[in-house]
Structures are given as structure tokens and as C-alpha cells.
Design a protein around this motif. Structure first.
Motif, PDB file in Angstrom:
ATOM      1  N   GLU A  30       0.614  -5.330  -8.936  1.00  0.00           N
ATOM      2  CA  GLU A  30       1.521  -4.533  -8.433  1.00  0.00           C
ATOM      3  C   GLU A  30       2.565  -3.901  -9.770  1.00  0.00           C
ATOM      4  O   GLU A  30       3.025  -2.683  -9.808  1.00  0.00           O
TER       5      GLU A  30
ATOM      6  N   HIS B  58       0.668  -1.270  -0.048  1.00  0.00           N
ATOM      7  CA  HIS B  58      -0.207   0.056  -0.062  1.00  0.00           C
ATOM      8  C   HIS B  58       0.880   1.306  -0.085  1.00  0.00           C
ATOM      9  O   HIS B  58       0.296   2.400  -0.076  1.00  0.00           O
ATOM     10  N   ASP B  59       2.143   1.112   0.241  1.00  0.00           N
ATOM     11  CA  ASP B  59       3.008   2.403   0.415  1.00  0.00           C
ATOM     12  C   ASP B  59       3.835   2.486  -1.041  1.00  0.00           C
ATOM     13  O   ASP B  59       4.544   3.550  -1.317  1.00  0.00           O
TER      14      ASP B  59
END
Length: 380
Positions: free
Chosen positions: A229, A181-182
Motif C-alpha cells: 500500500e 481497497h478504498d
């Protein structure tokens, strides 16, 4: 747009020549298996007790002897890594000794232990680059993933100390269940600092851990999550829609419709490992690669030249997966012989994690392209 690490064409030329002549131009010195953090996904970390149960780390004199022999055999580029290499006693003495030999040094570090003394030493005797693993964009993420509630603050301080004295820094960020999430925030940090970033989405199993972990317990994203991702990274690297569409089309063109007729792969790991690059672990064992650690020779028993000759010959006897070699995803797949071994303990079997990731990535690319072309048609 975040920056991409440029390729040094002269270094690339030298490495290509070394590969052709089987000269060990690039190597890794793994100074220690211990670390000041305990990252959930680490494939090597040991406690000090676990380390000493397996052996004793090499001394500075041992490493410098090996470095001198390696340089005589053609080594020009060394990566110093760990564990956390800055925990190595007399690290700066070793670093300066290797630089005195004329070897070009790159450092892999988590960045939390960089202080003014290290920065000043590097200022006056520069490394090629310092690669810093940035595990998240907050202290909370570091606490969840690495067990260090001050990790982010510490590593950012280290990065600024290096940048302030003109040291080249590169960030490595691998998404995991605790930090994916970062991703956007980490990329934003590198954009603001104007430093390059590498964002691989594949995480090796912790193959070298003294305590074995089941495949179901490996701390990494599922292949499908990793594919998402991966596409997110590509999208951010191509802010212009036309460039993004061009990338997707090029990638899809590199994926074949079906498997090729099965052709036996040549011997070797199909990369530079055991041909022009090597890895030496903290006990002094040289191997082609830090993941597989086989074949190996002890540099406390053999000279570097003798050991390298044996490693080259034995690496050629390794035959990687025929399925991988003929796979329709071969041009885009990041799998290697080491990943096949790490996933299966067998070079001849494909790394199924990569197979699933590639299939998911292809479907995402097709879906993305279709939506973009529909938008383009609607806008017209």
C-alpha cells in the motif's frame, strides 16, 4: 495527482528554534477517550463506563488554566483530539477560550459531528486546520470498520460544511484489512475537493485500551501488505514515470548495504516528544507522547512549568533501540521510540513490524525499478 500538505517554512523555523531551546511550542489536548464510532483499530477508545472507572474528564476551566500556563511557557500550537473531541461538553466554549489566549488550534476529528454551528464558529474564529480521518469511501466500509452504517455520508457532509466557509481541511487515511481497497477512491475524493491527504501505512497497537488485545488480534495490515500500500501511494503521487523512477532510486540510495557499527543512541525519544512537544490526556496527565503516556505528571498536582521540567529530564533518560539507531533502513524507517514501546513494552527493542515492512518495501522497490527499466529499454 493528489495534493501534498505544504510545509510552512516560518512555522518550521519556530519549531526548530523551540527544539534547540527545549521550549514546549507544540502540544496536544486529548479531551476525551470516548467516541461516537467504534473503529476496530483504535488505540484509545473507551466506553463512557470504562472512562469513568478510570477517572473524570477535565472541566473547561481546568483546560483553560492549563492552556494559559502552557502558553506562558511558550506553547503556540495546540492539537485538540480524542476519542472524538466534538463530544466534549461545551467544546466551542473551550475552543474559543483557547483561541482567546492566542493559541493556534488544529482539530483532529472523525468529521461525523460537524454541523452548521461548528462551521460558523470556525468561520469567524478560524482554526489552523481541521484534520479529518476518512476511514473509507462508502457507508458499507464505515459499517464494516467503524460500526457506523451512515459514517461516510456524515463525514462528507461535515467536510463540505467546512470547505463552504473557507476552513482548511486535511484528510488522514490509514489502510486496514477492512478499507485498503478504498485507497484509490479516497485519494480521488481529495483530488476532486483539492485538499491534502496523509496516508500512513503503520497502525499502532491499541496500547491504551482498557481491554488488552493480543498482538495477533491487532486490526492492521501485515507488514508485507502495508509495504504494498505504501508503494501504491508513492506511485499515485508520481504520475510521471521519470519522477517515479527518480524517487525509487533516491529511496534505495538511502538504504545502506549493511548495518553500521553499533553506536549507542543518545537519550530521549529521538523526536520532538519531551523536548519541544507534549501530550495531556483527558485526566490532566502530561507526558511526552500520547502512545506511551510515560513519564507523566498530573497537572492537577503540579503547575505546567513544574511538570514540563520533570518530563524533559525524565525523557532524556529513555534510551531507544541500539539496533534501530544503527539500522541500514534508518533514513526511511518510520519507527520511533513510541512504536518500539507499543510493540514490545520495551524501548530498547526494535519495532519488528517496521523491520519487516522496510525489508518488504525494499524488495518491492527493487522489483519495480527493474521492471520500469526493462520497459524503458524495450520502448527504446
Amino acid at each position: 495527482m493528489f495534493t501534498i500538505q505544504p510545509v510552512n517554512s516560518f512555522e518550521k523555523f519556530l519549531c526548530n528554534k523551540a527544539f534547540s531551546s527545549e521550549t514546549p511550542i507544540c502540544g496536544t489536548f486529548e479531551l476525551l477517550p470516548i467516541c461516537n464510532m467504534d473503529c476496530k483499530m483504535c488505540y484509545i477508545r473507551m466506553s463512557p463506563n470504562e472512562m469513568y472507572q478510570q477517572g473524570t474528564p477535565l472541566s473547561v476551566d481546568d483546560w483553560l488554566r492549563i492552556g494559559k500556563e502552557a502558553a506562558t511557557s511558550g506553547c503556540m500550537f495546540l492539537l485538540l483530539t480524542g476519542g472524538e473531541p466534538l463530544l466534549y461538553p461545551d467544546f466551542l466554549k473551550l475552543y474559543e477560550g483557547l483561541r482567546y489566549l492566542g493559541i493556534i488550534i488544529t482539530l483532529n476529528t472523525n468529521g461525523t459531528l460537524i454541523d452548521k454551528q461548528i462551521a460558523e464558529t470556525f468561520k469567524h474564529n478560524q482554526p489552523r486546520r481541521v484534520n479529518i480521518s476518512l476511514y473509507g469511501a462508502s457507508d458499507n466500509t464505515y459499517k464494516a470498520l467503524c460500526g457506523n452504517p451512515k459514517g461516510f455520508t456524515q463525514v462528507m457532509n461535515g467536510i463540505h460544511l467546512l470547505l463552504d466557509v473557507g476552513i482548511q481541511v486535511k484528510i488522514n487515511f490509514t489502510p486496514t484489512p477492512q478499507n485498503y481497497h478504498d485507497l484509490e477512491k479516497v485519494i480521488e475524493i481529495t483530488e476532486n475537493l483539492n485538499i491534502p491527504i496523509s496516508t500512513p501505512t503503520y497502525m499502532f497497537p491499541p496500547e491504551r485500551k482498557p481491554r488488552k488485545i493480543s498482538s495477533d488480534s491487532i486490526n492492521r495490515l501485515s507488514p508485507q501488505q502495508a509495504a504494498k500500500e505504501q508503494l501504491k501511494v508513492i506511485r499515485m503521487a508520481h504520475p510521471h514515470v521519470s519522477d517515479y523512477i527518480h524517487y525509487i532510486k533516491d529511496t534505495l540510495e538511502n538504504i545502506k548495504e549493511t548495518e553500521e557499527e553499533e553506536v549507542a543512541p543518545p537519550g530521549g525519544l529521538l523526536c520532538t516528544a519531551g523536548v519541544s512537544s507534549f501530550w495531556i490526556n483527558w485526566k490532566g496527565d502530561i507526558s511526552p507522547c500520547g502512545i506511551i503516556q510515560k513519564p507523566a505528571r498530573s497537572l492537577q498536582e503540579y503547575s505546567f512549568g513544574e511538570a514540563w521540567k520533570a518530563i524533559k529530564a525524565e525523557t532524556k533518560k529513555i534510551f531507544t533501540s541500539k539496533k534501530c539507531f544503527n539500522c541500514r533502513f534508518r533514513k526511511i524507517c518510520k519507527a520511533c521510540g513510541a512504536s518500539s514501546f507499543a510493540e514490545n513494552h520495551d524501548f530498547s527493542l526494535p519495532a519488528t513490524y517496521h523491520c519487516e515492512l522496510n525489508e518488504a518495501y525494499e524488495e518491492l522497490l527493487k522489483k519495480e525499478l527493474k521492471e520500469l527499466e526493462q520497459q524503458k529499454s524495450t520502448n527504446q
